[in-house]
Design an enzyme around this catalytic site. Structure first.
Site, PDB file in Angstrom:
ATOM      1  N   CYS A 274      20.208  36.820   8.078  1.00 15.54           N
ATOM      2  CA  CYS A 274      18.840  36.651   8.595  1.00 15.54           C
ATOM      3  C   CYS A 274      18.857  36.179  10.040  1.00 15.54           C
ATOM      4  CB  CYS A 274      18.067  35.677   7.709  1.00 15.54           C
ATOM      5  SG  CYS A 274      18.948  34.127   7.419  1.00 15.54           S
TER       6      CYS A 274
HETATM    7  P1  NAD Z   1      13.888  39.313  -1.465  1.00 17.50           P
HETATM    8  O1  NAD Z   1      12.710  38.539  -0.966  1.00 17.50           O
HETATM    9  O2  NAD Z   1      13.678  40.702  -1.934  1.00 17.50           O
HETATM   10  O3  NAD Z   1      14.555  38.523  -2.695  1.00 17.50           O
HETATM   11  C1  NAD Z   1      14.919  37.166  -2.600  1.00 17.50           C
HETATM   12  C2  NAD Z   1      14.856  36.545  -3.991  1.00 17.50           C
HETATM   13  O4  NAD Z   1      13.496  36.403  -4.377  1.00 17.50           O
HETATM   14  C3  NAD Z   1      15.498  37.389  -5.093  1.00 17.50           C
HETATM   15  O5  NAD Z   1      16.134  36.533  -6.020  1.00 17.50           O
HETATM   16  C4  NAD Z   1      14.325  38.112  -5.710  1.00 17.50           C
HETATM   17  O6  NAD Z   1      14.605  38.460  -7.052  1.00 17.50           O
HETATM   18  C5  NAD Z   1      13.256  37.046  -5.628  1.00 17.50           C
HETATM   19  N1  NAD Z   1      11.899  37.547  -5.548  1.00 17.50           N
HETATM   20  C6  NAD Z   1      11.383  38.367  -4.591  1.00 17.50           C
HETATM   21  N2  NAD Z   1      10.067  38.551  -4.801  1.00 17.50           N
HETATM   22  C7  NAD Z   1       9.737  37.830  -5.907  1.00 17.50           C
HETATM   23  C8  NAD Z   1       8.525  37.597  -6.630  1.00 17.50           C
HETATM   24  N3  NAD Z   1       7.372  38.139  -6.267  1.00 17.50           N
HETATM   25  N4  NAD Z   1       8.581  36.791  -7.716  1.00 17.50           N
HETATM   26  C9  NAD Z   1       9.720  36.211  -8.124  1.00 17.50           C
HETATM   27  N5  NAD Z   1      10.917  36.402  -7.478  1.00 17.50           N
HETATM   28  C10 NAD Z   1      10.913  37.202  -6.398  1.00 17.50           C
HETATM   29  O7  NAD Z   1      14.970  39.241  -0.309  1.00 17.50           O
HETATM   30  P2  NAD Z   1      16.392  39.951  -0.192  1.00 17.50           P
HETATM   31  O8  NAD Z   1      16.220  41.377   0.173  1.00 17.50           O
HETATM   32  O9  NAD Z   1      17.244  39.611  -1.361  1.00 17.50           O
HETATM   33  O10 NAD Z   1      16.952  39.139   1.058  1.00 17.50           O
HETATM   34  C11 NAD Z   1      16.627  39.474   2.367  1.00 17.50           C
HETATM   35  C12 NAD Z   1      15.502  38.644   2.936  1.00 17.50           C
HETATM   36  O11 NAD Z   1      15.797  37.256   2.804  1.00 17.50           O
HETATM   37  C13 NAD Z   1      15.340  38.881   4.418  1.00 17.50           C
HETATM   38  O12 NAD Z   1      13.981  38.842   4.764  1.00 17.50           O
HETATM   39  C14 NAD Z   1      16.106  37.734   5.041  1.00 17.50           C
HETATM   40  O13 NAD Z   1      15.698  37.399   6.348  1.00 17.50           O
HETATM   41  C15 NAD Z   1      15.778  36.636   4.085  1.00 17.50           C
HETATM   42  N6  NAD Z   1      16.812  35.577   4.087  1.00 17.50           N
HETATM   43  C16 NAD Z   1      16.485  34.393   4.646  1.00 17.50           C
HETATM   44  C17 NAD Z   1      17.435  33.399   4.670  1.00 17.50           C
HETATM   45  C18 NAD Z   1      17.150  32.071   5.301  1.00 17.50           C
HETATM   46  O14 NAD Z   1      17.994  31.193   5.189  1.00 17.50           O
HETATM   47  N7  NAD Z   1      16.018  31.871   5.931  1.00 17.50           N
HETATM   48  C19 NAD Z   1      18.714  33.614   4.147  1.00 17.50           C
HETATM   49  C20 NAD Z   1      18.994  34.856   3.562  1.00 17.50           C
HETATM   50  C21 NAD Z   1      18.014  35.836   3.540  1.00 17.50           C
END
Ligand code: NAD
Length: 467
Positions: A274
Site C-alpha cells: 500500500c
Molecule cells: P480488501 O479490502 O478487498 O480485503 C481486505 C480484508 O477485508 C479481507 O480479509 C476481506 O475479506 C475483508 N473484507 C473486504 N470487504 C469486506 C466486507 N464488506 N465485509 C467483511 N469483510 C470484508 O483488500 P485487499 O485487496 O485484500 O488488499 C488491498 C487493499 O488493502 C488496498 O487498498 C491496500 O492499499 C490496502 N492495504 C492497506 C494497508 C495499510 O496498512 N494501510 C496494508 C495492506 C493493504
C-alpha cells in the site's frame, strides 16, 4: 553407534512438516487455532485471554521471540512465501521472503509498552499499556502472511489474543501461518489458541466475528470497504486503509538516484504494498532524464497510444483494478497486449495526463504513470490532489528544503519519505520499525504493540514516592 536424539527430533519434525504441508498434524485434538465455527473461535480466544492475563511479561517476551524464530526458520519462511504467491497469484517470491522476514524481525515487541510514572507528595501513579482483550484482525490478500505475523507480534506483546479474519483468497497460507505460530507457541508452553481463525474465512464469518461481544477491538487492514465497516461497528477500531502514493521529483534532486529508488520501490512485490510508488509527478525540465534513467533501472516505456488504451481496458474494470492483474509480473501484463520483455524489466512506465486512470486509481500492479508538470509547486499541489485524502504515504526527491517542508505539511500522509524508496518508510533502508498495518484514517500511524493496548492509571495513595 551413538544415537543423536536432537537429530532424530529434527527428522521427525521435518517429516511432520512435509506430510502436513508446512504444519504439523493436531496434537491431542488441538487444531492449532483453526475452528469450524466463528463463535467457537472467538470463545477459544476469550478463554485463552483469561489464561494469558495470568502470565508474566517475561512469557510475552518469550512468545514474541518464538514467533520471530518460527517464521525465520528457513524452511517455514520459504514455505509461506512460496504459498502466498501460488495461492493469491500475486507478488514475487523473493520479495515475500524479505517482507515476511522483516515482519518477523522488525515488528516491536513488549519493549514498545513504556510505563509513565507520576511520583509526588500524594504517592505514586503509574500509567500502563494494558491489554484490550480479544482483538478481531481482518487481513488482506496483498500481505496475507506479513499482516498475520506483525499483528500477532504486536497484539500478543500487548497481552491480547487475536481472532484473524483472513481474505478468502488467501485461506490456506493464512491458516498454515496461524497453525505454524500456534504449534511453536504450544511447544514453548504458551496457552492454546492465542491466535485463532476459522476453516472457511468469508464475509459472513467476518461479520459474525465483528458482532461477537467478546471481541473488544477491531483492526482492519484492507481497502475502503472494510475500513468503513469496522469504523461503523460501535467498537474501538483501527482502520489501515488504501493509499495511492505519489512521488514528486524536482529539478534539484539527484535524478539518477531518484530513478533507481522509484523503480525499486514501485516494483517491489509487483507494486502490491500500500506504500509503493503509484504515480510519478516530475518537473518538466528533468522529466526526460528521469525517464531515461528509470529505463536504465528496469522500466519498460510504453509509448504506443493504442497499446496504452488496450492496457487500460484490460487492467481497469469499473474504475477499480482488475483482480486478475493485481500483483502480476510486468512480463505477464505485457504479454497480454502482445508485447514481450526479458526478466530485467521490473515495471511498465507510461507518460500520462493528470486525469488518466493509471494516475487516479490505486492499481497495485507494476504499471507506473509519469505526469509532467511545470514546477515543484504544481507537483506538490497535484500530489496532494491525487493522494485523494487517504493520508497514507507520499515521497519526494528534492534537495530544496522549502519544497520538502511544504509537501510534508500539505500532504498530511502517515508516511512521508524524502530522497529514498517507499519501503524506507517501513524500516528498509530508513530508520524505524516495521509494520504492515499503517493506520492513516484512525491516526495510530505505523501500528505497534502500544496501538493494541489501553491506557490504564494505577494510583497508590500516600506512599512509594522517594523524591
Ligand atoms: P480488501 O479490502 O478487498 O480485503 C481486505 C480484508 O477485508 C479481507 O480479509 C476481506 O475479506 C475483508 N473484507 C473486504 N470487504 C469486506 C466486507 N464488506 N465485509 C467483511 N469483510 C470484508 O483488500 P485487499 O485487496 O485484500 O488488499 C488491498 C487493499 O488493502 C488496498 O487498498 C491496500 O492499499 C490496502 N492495504 C492497506 C494497508 C495499510 O496498512 N494501510 C496494508 C495492506 C493493504
Amino acid at each position: 553407534m551413538e544415537i543423536d536424539v536432537s537429530m532424530i527430533e529434527k527428522i521427525v519434525k521435518d517429516v511432520m512438516t512435509e506430510v502436513s504441508g508446512g504444519t504439523a498434524a493436531c496434537s491431542a485434538g488441538y487444531t492449532y487455532g483453526i475452528f469450524s465455527d466463528m463463535d467457537q473461535a472467538v470463545e477459544a480466544a476469550a478463554a485463552a485471554e483469561k489464561e494469558y492475563l495470568k502470565r508474566p511479561m517475561s512469557d510475552r517476551k518469550k512468545y514474541v521471540q518464538v514467533i520471530r524464530d518460527v517464521i525465520t526458520d528457513k524452511q517455514n519462511l520459504e514455505y509461506i512465501s512460496k504459498l502466498a504467491v501460488e495461492e493469491t497469484g500475486m507478488g514475487k517470491y523473493e520479495h515475500k521472503l524479505i517482507k515476511n522476514r522483516m515482519a518477523a524481525l522488525q515488528s516491536p515487541g513488549v519493549e514498545d509498552l513504556e510505563t509513565v510514572a507520576l511520583s509526588g507528595d500524594d504517592g505514586l501513579t503509574t500509567i500502563d499499556y494494558s491489554p484490550f482483550g480479544v482483538i478481531g484482525s481482518i487481513t488482506p490478500t496483498t500481505n496475507p502472511t506479513e499482516t498475520i505475523i506483525c499483528n500477532s507480534i504486536g497484539m500478543l506483546a500487548a497481552g491480547d489474543t487475536v481472532v484473524f479474519s483472513p481474505h478468502p483468497r488467501a485461506t490456506k497460507v493464512s491458516l498454515d501461518t496461524i497453525k505454524m505460530i500456534n504449534r511453536a507457541l504450544e511447544e514453548a508452553g504458551a496457552p492454546r489458541n492465542l491466535i485463532v481463525t476459522v476453516e472457511h474465512p468469508s464475509i459472513e464469518n467476518t461479520n459474525k466475528m465483528m458482532q461477537h461481544p467478546a471481541v473488544r477491538m477491531l483492526v482492519a487492514t484492507g481497502g475502503p470497504g472494510i475500513v468503513k465497516t469496522v469504523l461503523s461497528s460501535g467498537k474501538k477500531a483501527i482502520g489501515a486503509g488504501a493509499g495511492n502514493p505519489p512521488v514528486v521529483v524536482d529539478e534539484t534532486a539527484d535524478i539518477e538516484k531518484a530513478a533507481s529508488d522509484i523503480v525499486a520501490g514501485s516494483s517491489f512485490d509487483n507494486n502490491l504494498p500500500c506504500i509503493a510508488e503509484k504515480e510519478v509527478i516530475a518537473v518538466d525540465s528533468i522529466a526526460d532524464y528521469l525517464m531515461f534513467n528509470m529505463k536504465k533501472n528496469g522500466a519498460y516505456e510504453l509509448k504506443d497510444q493504442a497499446k496504452i488504451d488496450e492496457l487500460v481496458s484490460l487492467v481497469v474494470k469499473d474504475n477499480k483494478p482488475a483482480t486478475d492483474f493485481v500483483g502480476k509480473d510486468a512480463q505477464y501484463i505485457l504479454n497480454k497486449i502482445g508485447l514481450s520483455a526479458g526478466p530485467e524489466i521490473k515495471l511498465i512506465m507510461i507518460e500520462a495526463p493528470k486525469d488518466h486512470p493509471f494516475v487516479q486509481i490505486e492499481l497495485m500492479m507494476p504499471i507506473l504513470p509519469v505526469v509532467r508538470v511545470d514546477n515543484v509547486d504544481e507537483a506538490i499541489d497535484f500530489a496532494v490532489e491525487v493522494e485523494h485524502g487517504n493520508r497514507h504515504t507520499a515521497m519526494i526527491h528534492s534537495k530544496n528544503v522549502d519544497a520538502l517542508t511544504k509537501m510534508a505539511k500539505l500532504i498530511q500522509t502517515t508516511i512521508f519519505v524524502k530522497n529514498g524508496p517507499s519501503y524506507a518508510g517501513i524500516g528498509v533502508g530508513g530508520e524505524g520499525y516495521t509494520t504492515f498495518t499503517i493506520a492513516g484514517p484512525t491516526g495510530e500511524g505505523l501500528t505497534s504493540a502500544r496501538s493494541f493496548a489501553r491506557m490504564r492509571r494505577c494510583v497508590l495513595v500516600g506512599g512509594l514516592s522517594v523524591r
